[in-house]
Design a protein around this motif. Structure first.
Motif, mmCIF file in Angstrom:
data_model
loop_
_atom_site.group_PDB
_atom_site.id
_atom_site.type_symbol
_atom_site.label_atom_id
_atom_site.label_comp_id
_atom_site.label_asym_id
_atom_site.label_seq_id
_atom_site.Cartn_x
_atom_site.Cartn_y
_atom_site.Cartn_z
ATOM 1 N N UNK A 1 0.831 -1.217 0.000
ATOM 2 C CA UNK A 1 0.000 0.000 0.000
ATOM 3 C C UNK A 1 0.860 1.261 0.000
ATOM 4 N N UNK A 2 1.905 1.273 0.835
ATOM 5 C CA UNK A 2 2.773 2.458 0.912
ATOM 6 C C UNK A 2 3.506 2.688 -0.407
ATOM 7 N N UNK A 3 3.927 1.597 -1.043
ATOM 8 C CA UNK A 3 4.615 1.719 -2.331
ATOM 9 C C UNK A 3 3.640 2.240 -3.393
ATOM 10 N N UNK A 4 2.415 1.687 -3.396
ATOM 11 C CA UNK A 4 1.427 2.111 -4.411
ATOM 12 C C UNK A 4 1.033 3.580 -4.256
ATOM 13 N N UNK A 5 1.136 4.105 -3.051
ATOM 14 C CA UNK A 5 0.734 5.497 -2.825
ATOM 15 C C UNK A 5 1.920 6.447 -2.728
ATOM 16 N N UNK A 6 3.126 6.004 -3.116
ATOM 17 C CA UNK A 6 4.305 6.873 -3.031
ATOM 18 C C UNK A 6 5.199 6.658 -4.238
ATOM 19 N N UNK A 7 6.331 7.360 -4.279
ATOM 20 C CA UNK A 7 7.301 7.179 -5.361
ATOM 21 C C UNK A 7 8.349 6.131 -4.987
ATOM 22 N N UNK A 8 8.169 5.451 -3.841
ATOM 23 C CA UNK A 8 9.173 4.491 -3.375
ATOM 24 C C UNK A 8 8.852 3.073 -3.838
ATOM 25 N N UNK B 1 5.996 13.864 10.403
ATOM 26 C CA UNK B 1 4.894 14.721 10.848
ATOM 27 C C UNK B 1 3.974 15.157 9.709
ATOM 28 N N UNK B 2 4.528 15.308 8.506
ATOM 29 C CA UNK B 2 3.738 15.853 7.385
ATOM 30 C C UNK B 2 3.040 14.773 6.560
ATOM 31 N N UNK B 3 3.437 13.504 6.743
ATOM 32 C CA UNK B 3 2.864 12.438 5.927
ATOM 33 C C UNK B 3 1.472 12.048 6.365
ATOM 34 N N UNK B 4 0.909 11.035 5.719
ATOM 35 C CA UNK B 4 -0.405 10.481 6.058
ATOM 36 C C UNK B 4 -1.532 11.500 5.893
ATOM 37 N N UNK B 5 -1.391 12.363 4.881
ATOM 38 C CA UNK B 5 -2.494 13.230 4.502
ATOM 39 C C UNK B 5 -2.653 14.509 5.290
ATOM 40 N N UNK B 6 -1.697 14.812 6.150
ATOM 41 C CA UNK B 6 -1.891 15.987 7.007
ATOM 42 C C UNK B 6 -1.806 17.314 6.254
ATOM 43 N N UNK B 7 -1.233 17.292 5.030
ATOM 44 C CA UNK B 7 -1.159 18.531 4.242
ATOM 45 C C UNK B 7 -2.221 18.568 3.141
ATOM 46 N N UNK B 8 -3.070 17.551 3.115
ATOM 47 C CA UNK B 8 -4.099 17.330 2.079
ATOM 48 C C UNK B 8 -3.553 16.523 0.903
ATOM 49 N N UNK B 9 -2.248 16.448 0.770
ATOM 50 C CA UNK B 9 -1.628 15.431 -0.085
ATOM 51 C C UNK B 9 -1.284 14.274 0.849
ATOM 52 N N UNK B 10 -1.143 13.050 0.294
ATOM 53 C CA UNK B 10 -0.783 11.948 1.187
ATOM 54 C C UNK B 10 0.602 12.201 1.785
ATOM 55 N N UNK C 1 -6.152 2.530 3.780
ATOM 56 C CA UNK C 1 -7.319 2.250 2.933
ATOM 57 C C UNK C 1 -8.484 3.162 3.277
ATOM 58 N N UNK C 2 -8.680 3.421 4.564
ATOM 59 C CA UNK C 2 -9.776 4.302 4.970
ATOM 60 C C UNK C 2 -9.589 5.701 4.385
ATOM 61 N N UNK C 3 -8.358 6.204 4.440
ATOM 62 C CA UNK C 3 -8.071 7.550 3.926
ATOM 63 C C UNK C 3 -8.428 7.642 2.437
ATOM 64 N N UNK C 4 -8.026 6.638 1.661
ATOM 65 C CA UNK C 4 -8.266 6.708 0.217
ATOM 66 C C UNK C 4 -9.692 6.328 -0.175
ATOM 67 N N UNK C 5 -10.310 5.395 0.549
ATOM 68 C CA UNK C 5 -11.666 4.974 0.187
ATOM 69 C C UNK C 5 -12.737 5.980 0.605
#
Ligand SMILES: *Cc1c(COP(=O)(O)O)cnc(C)c1O
Length: 301
Positions: free
Chosen positions: A86-93, A218-227, A289-293
């Motif tokens: 999931x983390x790979x699919x939602x990032x550039x890593x 601190x900034x990850x997981x959608x806190x800036x409105x981007x994931x 999944x909750x964040x994206x769904x």
């Protein structure tokens, strides 16, 4: 003895605590043991990203705890593999290493960068940054007050002024293997990186085979409105570190890296007993999944 006396008597003197003790939480509210309700703007220092006692988090913890909490990384772990995907699919890593906190995620990033860098060992970080409290991550932290009294701290860090490209170039030297940055500095004041500054350091790093380590604890997981905060910029970091909100309250950390960087690690290079355990990674997958769904990011915006 009340809780305040008991805590002061028996816990290490590392925190200046507000004189309040919470009994339970629901959504955006916390409740103390006198029945007072508090609107929670702190969210456990950017951790409780779905609020308190969210069904998704509570159910994931309960169901996974009944099945399997911990087995160690001597075995394959389905929940860990799923969270990594999931983390790979939602990032550039391309690859994920799991640990238990932000400092540990940055330790993993620093170790990986030094292996990748071969003879190059120095990492450039920024003034007013915050990267953690271990003896190495406090060396990475560009604030003297966190380092004082703990010398000798880990060698191999230089500090540049945030958003000052001339100072950045003046601090560059041939031993630098990586630049570590928060796109929005959290603990050093809310300082946001300029787009032009990020573009210049990204280009410079690419041209000179210097890794860009993006501290998104601190900034990850959608806190800036981007994931991830890096998505607001013209930049794809080589390494990303995560913790805080990654499992919305359950302790977890992660270091994400591009394949060509991650391949510097081989079995035995690094490890963690608890890191990536079924409980924490199951909760993390459910939260992601909750964040994206549920379109949470547009709501944040
Ligand atoms: C909180 C934080 C850390 C350290 O995380 P811990 O889980 O406390 O070790 C590192 N970097 C940033 C940007 C943070 O906000």
């Amino acid at each position: 003895m009340d809780v305040f006396e008991q805590s002061d008597k028996y816990t290490a003197n590392t925190y200046k605590r507000a004189k309040v003790c919470f009994d339970h939480g629901k959504g955006i509210y916390l409740y103390d043991n006198n029945g007072n309700a508090y609107l929670d703007f702190l969210a456990g220092i950017a951790v409780n990203i779905l609020g308190h006692s969210h069904d998704i988090v509570v159910n994931a913890i309960c169901e996974q705890a009944k099945k399997l909490i911990h087995v160690s990384n001597l075995y394959y772990i389905k929940e860990q593999a799923e969270a990594a995907q999931l983390l790979v699919e939602h990032s550039c890593a391309d690859k994920v290493f799991f640990c238990n906190s932000g400092a540990e995620a940055n330790e993993a990033a620093i170790k990986l960068a030094r292996l990748y860098g071969k003879s190059k060992k120095t990492i450039l970080t920024f003034e007013h940054s915050f990267h953690g409290r271990t003896i190495t991550t406090l060396a990475a932290t560009g604030q003297k007050k966190y380092q004082e009294g703990f010398e000798p701290i880990t060698q191999g860090f230089v500090y540049a002024k945030f958003n000052d490209i001339d100072d950045f170039y003046s601090k560059m030297n041939p031993d630098i293997c990586a630049v570590m940055i928060e796109f929005i500095q959290g603990e050093g004041g809310i300082n946001q990186a300029d787009a032009q500054f990020i573009k210049e350091i990204t280009d410079y790093c690419q041209k000179n085979d210097i890794l860009l380590i993006d501290d998104e604890i601190q900034t990850g997981m959608g806190r800036t409105s981007k994931f991830f905060a890096y998505e607001m910029y013209d930049c794809k970091p080589d390494i990303i570190t995560l913790a805080k909100g990654l499992a919305a309250g359950v302790p977890i950390g992660a270091m994400l890296a591009k394949d060509y960087v991650a391949s510097a690690f081989t079995p035995g290079s690094h490890g963690s007993t608890f890191g990536g355990n079924p409980l924490a990674t199951k909760v993390s997958s459910e939260v992601i999944n909750f964040i994206f769904n549920n379109n949470i990011l547009s709501h944040v915006k």
